[in-house]
Design a protein around this motif. Structure first.
Motif, PDB file in Angstrom:
ATOM      1  N   LEU A  77     -34.664   7.529   4.755  1.00  0.00           N
ATOM      2  CA  LEU A  77     -35.430   8.151   3.677  1.00  0.00           C
ATOM      3  C   LEU A  77     -36.365   9.219   4.224  1.00  0.00           C
ATOM      4  CD1 LEU A  77     -36.550   8.294   0.751  1.00  0.00           C
ATOM      5  CD2 LEU A  77     -38.028   6.351   1.341  1.00  0.00           C
ATOM      6  N   LYS A  78     -36.250  10.408   3.656  1.00  0.00           N
ATOM      7  CA  LYS A  78     -37.181  11.492   3.952  1.00  0.00           C
ATOM      8  C   LYS A  78     -37.962  11.780   2.674  1.00  0.00           C
ATOM      9  CE  LYS A  78     -38.604  15.972   4.198  1.00  0.00           C
ATOM     10  NZ  LYS A  78     -39.194  16.725   3.079  1.00  0.00           N
ATOM     11  N   HIS A  79     -39.269  11.561   2.723  1.00  0.00           N
ATOM     12  CA  HIS A  79     -40.075  11.814   1.543  1.00  0.00           C
ATOM     13  C   HIS A  79     -40.796  13.148   1.647  1.00  0.00           C
ATOM     14  CE1 HIS A  79     -41.152  10.239  -2.270  1.00  0.00           C
ATOM     15  NE2 HIS A  79     -40.802   9.008  -1.939  1.00  0.00           N
ATOM     16  N   SER A  80     -41.289  13.606   0.500  1.00  0.00           N
ATOM     17  CA  SER A  80     -42.061  14.841   0.464  1.00  0.00           C
ATOM     18  C   SER A  80     -43.275  14.736   1.372  1.00  0.00           C
ATOM     19  CB  SER A  80     -42.515  15.112  -0.976  1.00  0.00           C
ATOM     20  OG  SER A  80     -43.524  16.099  -1.014  1.00  0.00           O
ATOM     21  N   ALA A  81     -43.677  15.869   1.938  1.00  0.00           N
ATOM     22  CA  ALA A  81     -44.894  15.904   2.748  1.00  0.00           C
ATOM     23  C   ALA A  81     -46.131  15.598   1.911  1.00  0.00           C
ATOM     24  CB  ALA A  81     -45.037  17.270   3.407  1.00  0.00           C
ATOM     25  N   THR A 125     -34.570  18.576   8.482  1.00  0.00           N
ATOM     26  CA  THR A 125     -33.899  18.011   7.306  1.00  0.00           C
ATOM     27  C   THR A 125     -32.507  18.610   7.159  1.00  0.00           C
ATOM     28  OG1 THR A 125     -36.008  17.657   6.165  1.00  0.00           O
ATOM     29  CG2 THR A 125     -34.022  17.718   4.802  1.00  0.00           C
ATOM     30  N   GLU A 126     -32.409  19.918   7.296  1.00  0.00           N
ATOM     31  CA  GLU A 126     -31.108  20.591   7.211  1.00  0.00           C
ATOM     32  C   GLU A 126     -30.169  20.109   8.318  1.00  0.00           C
ATOM     33  OE1 GLU A 126     -31.028  24.841   6.550  1.00  0.00           O
ATOM     34  OE2 GLU A 126     -33.093  24.782   5.827  1.00  0.00           O
ATOM     35  N   SER A 127     -30.710  19.907   9.504  1.00  0.00           N
ATOM     36  CA  SER A 127     -29.874  19.454  10.628  1.00  0.00           C
ATOM     37  C   SER A 127     -29.300  18.067  10.359  1.00  0.00           C
ATOM     38  CB  SER A 127     -30.700  19.433  11.920  1.00  0.00           C
ATOM     39  OG  SER A 127     -31.090  20.738  12.283  1.00  0.00           O
ATOM     40  N   ILE A 128     -30.104  17.193   9.759  1.00  0.00           N
ATOM     41  CA  ILE A 128     -29.616  15.847   9.448  1.00  0.00           C
ATOM     42  C   ILE A 128     -28.531  15.904   8.383  1.00  0.00           C
ATOM     43  CG2 ILE A 128     -30.279  13.635   8.404  1.00  0.00           C
ATOM     44  CD1 ILE A 128     -32.936  13.864   9.847  1.00  0.00           C
ATOM     45  N   ILE A 129     -28.721  16.754   7.381  1.00  0.00           N
ATOM     46  CA  ILE A 129     -27.709  16.892   6.323  1.00  0.00           C
ATOM     47  C   ILE A 129     -26.374  17.316   6.928  1.00  0.00           C
ATOM     48  CG2 ILE A 129     -27.051  18.255   4.296  1.00  0.00           C
ATOM     49  CD1 ILE A 129     -30.087  18.356   3.619  1.00  0.00           C
ATOM     50  N   HIS A 138     -40.436  11.426   8.858  1.00  0.00           N
ATOM     51  CA  HIS A 138     -41.223  12.567   8.386  1.00  0.00           C
ATOM     52  C   HIS A 138     -40.664  13.799   9.082  1.00  0.00           C
ATOM     53  CE1 HIS A 138     -43.786   9.757   6.442  1.00  0.00           C
ATOM     54  NE2 HIS A 138     -44.336   9.288   7.549  1.00  0.00           N
ATOM     55  N   LEU A 139     -40.181  14.764   8.281  1.00  0.00           N
ATOM     56  CA  LEU A 139     -39.351  15.827   8.836  1.00  0.00           C
ATOM     57  C   LEU A 139     -39.794  17.221   8.415  1.00  0.00           C
ATOM     58  CD1 LEU A 139     -35.912  14.194   7.995  1.00  0.00           C
ATOM     59  CD2 LEU A 139     -36.890  14.400  10.294  1.00  0.00           C
ATOM     60  N   SER A 140     -39.500  18.183   9.276  1.00  0.00           N
ATOM     61  CA  SER A 140     -39.619  19.594   8.911  1.00  0.00           C
ATOM     62  C   SER A 140     -38.404  19.981   8.073  1.00  0.00           C
ATOM     63  CB  SER A 140     -39.665  20.464  10.163  1.00  0.00           C
ATOM     64  OG  SER A 140     -38.417  20.403  10.845  1.00  0.00           O
ATOM     65  N   HIS A 141     -38.473  21.147   7.416  1.00  0.00           N
ATOM     66  CA  HIS A 141     -37.325  21.618   6.639  1.00  0.00           C
ATOM     67  C   HIS A 141     -36.117  21.843   7.549  1.00  0.00           C
ATOM     68  CE1 HIS A 141     -39.411  21.905   2.881  1.00  0.00           C
ATOM     69  NE2 HIS A 141     -40.330  22.733   3.368  1.00  0.00           N
ATOM     70  N   THR A 153     -39.700  13.827  16.283  1.00  0.00           N
ATOM     71  CA  THR A 153     -39.108  14.679  17.313  1.00  0.00           C
ATOM     72  C   THR A 153     -37.588  14.584  17.243  1.00  0.00           C
ATOM     73  OG1 THR A 153     -39.061  12.916  18.975  1.00  0.00           O
ATOM     74  CG2 THR A 153     -41.093  14.225  18.804  1.00  0.00           C
ATOM     75  N   VAL A 154     -36.919  15.475  17.925  1.00  0.00           N
ATOM     76  CA  VAL A 154     -35.453  15.456  17.957  1.00  0.00           C
ATOM     77  C   VAL A 154     -34.946  14.122  18.493  1.00  0.00           C
ATOM     78  CG1 VAL A 154     -33.408  16.489  19.018  1.00  0.00           C
ATOM     79  CG2 VAL A 154     -35.251  17.958  18.165  1.00  0.00           C
ATOM     80  N   ASN A 155     -35.580  13.609  19.533  1.00  0.00           N
ATOM     81  CA  ASN A 155     -35.165  12.321  20.104  1.00  0.00           C
ATOM     82  C   ASN A 155     -35.377  11.177  19.120  1.00  0.00           C
ATOM     83  OD1 ASN A 155     -34.359  13.478  22.520  1.00  0.00           O
ATOM     84  ND2 ASN A 155     -36.314  13.092  23.559  1.00  0.00           N
ATOM     85  N   GLU A 156     -36.500  11.210  18.396  1.00  0.00           N
ATOM     86  CA  GLU A 156     -36.766  10.158  17.405  1.00  0.00           C
ATOM     87  C   GLU A 156     -35.747  10.207  16.265  1.00  0.00           C
ATOM     88  OE1 GLU A 156     -41.640   9.713  17.908  1.00  0.00           O
ATOM     89  OE2 GLU A 156     -40.791  11.245  16.568  1.00  0.00           O
ATOM     90  N   ILE A 157     -35.381  11.407  15.864  1.00  0.00           N
ATOM     91  CA  ILE A 157     -34.373  11.551  14.813  1.00  0.00           C
ATOM     92  C   ILE A 157     -33.035  10.980  15.268  1.00  0.00           C
ATOM     93  CG2 ILE A 157     -33.009  13.225  13.506  1.00  0.00           C
ATOM     94  CD1 ILE A 157     -35.543  15.031  13.540  1.00  0.00           C
ATOM     95  N   ASP A 158     -32.626  11.334  16.463  1.00  0.00           N
ATOM     96  CA  ASP A 158     -31.358  10.816  16.993  1.00  0.00           C
ATOM     97  C   ASP A 158     -31.380   9.296  17.082  1.00  0.00           C
ATOM     98  OD1 ASP A 158     -30.211  13.295  17.219  1.00  0.00           O
ATOM     99  OD2 ASP A 158     -30.674  13.539  19.345  1.00  0.00           O
ATOM    100  N   ASP A 159     -32.514   8.748  17.526  1.00  0.00           N
ATOM    101  CA  ASP A 159     -32.645   7.299  17.665  1.00  0.00           C
ATOM    102  C   ASP A 159     -32.497   6.607  16.311  1.00  0.00           C
ATOM    103  OD1 ASP A 159     -33.248   4.920  19.209  1.00  0.00           O
ATOM    104  OD2 ASP A 159     -35.184   4.898  18.183  1.00  0.00           O
ATOM    105  N   VAL A 160     -33.143   7.157  15.278  1.00  0.00           N
ATOM    106  CA  VAL A 160     -33.062   6.571  13.934  1.00  0.00           C
ATOM    107  C   VAL A 160     -31.632   6.613  13.412  1.00  0.00           C
ATOM    108  CG1 VAL A 160     -33.667   7.028  11.507  1.00  0.00           C
ATOM    109  CG2 VAL A 160     -35.464   6.911  13.242  1.00  0.00           C
ATOM    110  N   LEU A 161     -30.955   7.734  13.568  1.00  0.00           N
ATOM    111  CA  LEU A 161     -29.593   7.854  13.050  1.00  0.00           C
ATOM    112  C   LEU A 161     -28.617   6.938  13.791  1.00  0.00           C
ATOM    113  CD1 LEU A 161     -29.337  11.715  12.472  1.00  0.00           C
ATOM    114  CD2 LEU A 161     -29.832   9.918  10.806  1.00  0.00           C
ATOM    115  N   ILE A 162     -28.799   6.806  15.096  1.00  0.00           N
ATOM    116  CA  ILE A 162     -27.927   5.907  15.868  1.00  0.00           C
ATOM    117  C   ILE A 162     -28.161   4.458  15.456  1.00  0.00           C
ATOM    118  CG2 ILE A 162     -27.493   4.985  18.180  1.00  0.00           C
ATOM    119  CD1 ILE A 162     -28.058   7.864  19.222  1.00  0.00           C
TER     120      ILE A 162
END
Length: 462
Positions: free
Chosen positions: A156-160, A193-197, A187-190, A23-32
């Protein structure tokens, strides 16, 4: 309802594993967490980091049987070969650990009266690694290990298709006592993934995948001024000179074309053979390919597994059919491979002759169990054809005259040049490409240059 990724095994067409997308919150948590953890990690000495990373490799290798089985079911490599990827992972990881002390040492300049001057290599911060499914551990570790050894945190983001690979890698580092937050997976959507980049919480992106994927990375990173490393595949050529050891050339080049069902970024996809040995080479190549056993990847007798998806098989067969319609000659009777069935990932191998560069099969990446073999008159003709490609990852020459081979290699537009071998990454050598094969570098001591920034110290003594 939470969005899920479902990994369909090419072995039986069934769901092998499924995972929720972050989720968006999980992504933010990982990056922080990564940003915070990186500061303490980079403050540790290279020797301290090496101790933890070595223990992580030990933990990974100790679990090789489980890892190999999961790999086979996720992406379809025959089980008899899957542990080989663990070996390749180990070789690359240990080399990059050993190379770190010297590669990361400050650059000492010549003495200058009244001054002390040196250049340090500092970690970039958070490195985002986007890894593919075809060699999921070896491609990922190319960037992950030097990034960590340089003092970066890694996400790390791996292939689905291979989500368990990311989990197994992170798990091994956790067992080794890596501080929390330094190495994580998502585990990310496309779209995510673009948002993280594009995120200011990421300082470097290492991507392995298609040209279209590389274009996406560059667009997403545009205006952020962060570095990007792109390994985008190839249409790698081999050239067999008249003086080559033909048996060795056939064995090596054909294995380079068909190993992993041809699904290798640096696999051999086109072969040029000097006319005086052309017929012998083709005859022996066809005999070797006819000896492959196409079957389920979990069967120990299988030497050629399915490609990753039925749609991939359809694409490759489309290239083959089109080439035949344009005059190419097919040497393999697909009916002899009883497991091959239209609409499935099980695709019979194929060797094509009477091919030329007007055909997609000699220009467009196939990424499957097919190779075109073209007759050439001499070195000059071979060089022209080998360079006639939008890609430039690796190129191989088979010859007993090493000096003549090197002379050919000097003129080839490629990142890695081989003589009498192919489809192999030596971790002591820089892994890089030209043209649409990408940019940047992993492996070797030079790989550390892309995962660090120089910081100059200019000190006037009192």
């Amino acid at each position: 309802m939470t969005n899920m990724i479902k990994t369909i095994s090419p072995i039986n067409g069934e769901v092998y594993v499924e995972r929720p997308l972050a989720t968006v919150n999980e992504i933010d948590d990982v990056l922080i967490k990564a940003k915070l953890a990186q500061q303490a990690w980079s403050a540790m000495s290279v020797a301290e980091r090496a101790q933890i990373c070595t223990a992580a490799v030990d933990a990974f290798v100790a679990n090789k049987e489980v890892i190999a089985k999961e790999l086979t079911w996720q992406m379809g490599r025959p089980i008899r070969y899957s542990q080989g990827e663990v070996g390749g992972y180990e070789e690359r990881a240990r080399y990059m650990i050993e190379a770190a002390e010297e590669a990361l040492a400050p650059l000492q300049l010549e003495e200058k009266a009244g001054f002390t001057r040196y250049i340090k290599r500092e970690a970039l911060g958070v490195v985002f690694v986007v890894a593919p499914w075809n060699f999921p551990f070896m491609t990922a570790i190319n960037a992950v290990m030097p990034a960590l050894m340089a003092g970066n945190a890694v996400v790390l983001k791996h292939s689905a298709q291979t989500p368990l690979c990311a989990e197994r890698m992170v798990e091994s580092f956790e067992k080794a006592g890596l501080p929390a937050g330094v190495f994580q997976y998502l585990h990310l959507s496309h779209a995510d993934t673009e948002s993280i980049i594009a995120s200011d919480k990421v300082d470097y992106v290492a991507f392995t995948g298609s040209v279209a994927g590389g274009e996406m990375v560059e667009k997403a990173a545009a205006g952020t001024f962060k570095g990007t490393g792109l390994e985008l595949g190839g249409k790698d050529p081999a050239y067999v000179r008249a003086d080559a050891n033909i048996d060795q050339a056939v064995e090596t080049a054909i294995d380079g074309a068909f190993f992993n069902s041809g699904q290798s970024c640096c696999g051999i996809e086109r072969i040029y053979v000097q006319e005086s040995v052309y017929d012998e080479f083709v005859e022996k190549a066809v005999a070797l390919v006819n000896g492959y056993v196409l079957g389920r990847s979990d069967d120990e007798s299988t030497t050629l597994g399915p490609v990753v998806k039925a749609s991939s098989a359809d694409f490759i067969q489309g290239q083959i059919d089109e080439a035949i319609a344009q005059g190419a000659v097919a040497h393999i009777d697909s009916k002899a491979f009883t497991m091959a069935e239209k609409g499935t990932p099980y695709l019979a191998p194929q060797v094509l002759t009477n091919v030329d560069h007007s055909m997609r099969i000699m220009q467009e990446e196939s990424f499957g169990p097919v190779v075109g073999i073209q007759k050439v008159a001499d070195d000059e003709a071979a060089i022209t054809l080998m360079n006639d490609s939008e890609f430039g990852l690796t190129a191989s020459v088979f010859t007993t005259d090493v000096e003549a081979g090197i002379a050919v290699g000097e003129r080839l537009e490629t990142g890695t040049f081989f003589i009498n071998r192919c489809d192999y990454l030596d971790p002591a050598l820089a892994w890089t490409g030209v043209k649409n094969s990408g940019k940047g570098c992993t492996l070797s001591s030079l790989g550390y240059d892309y995962l660090t920034r120089p910081k100059s110290f200019h000190i006037k003594l009192p």
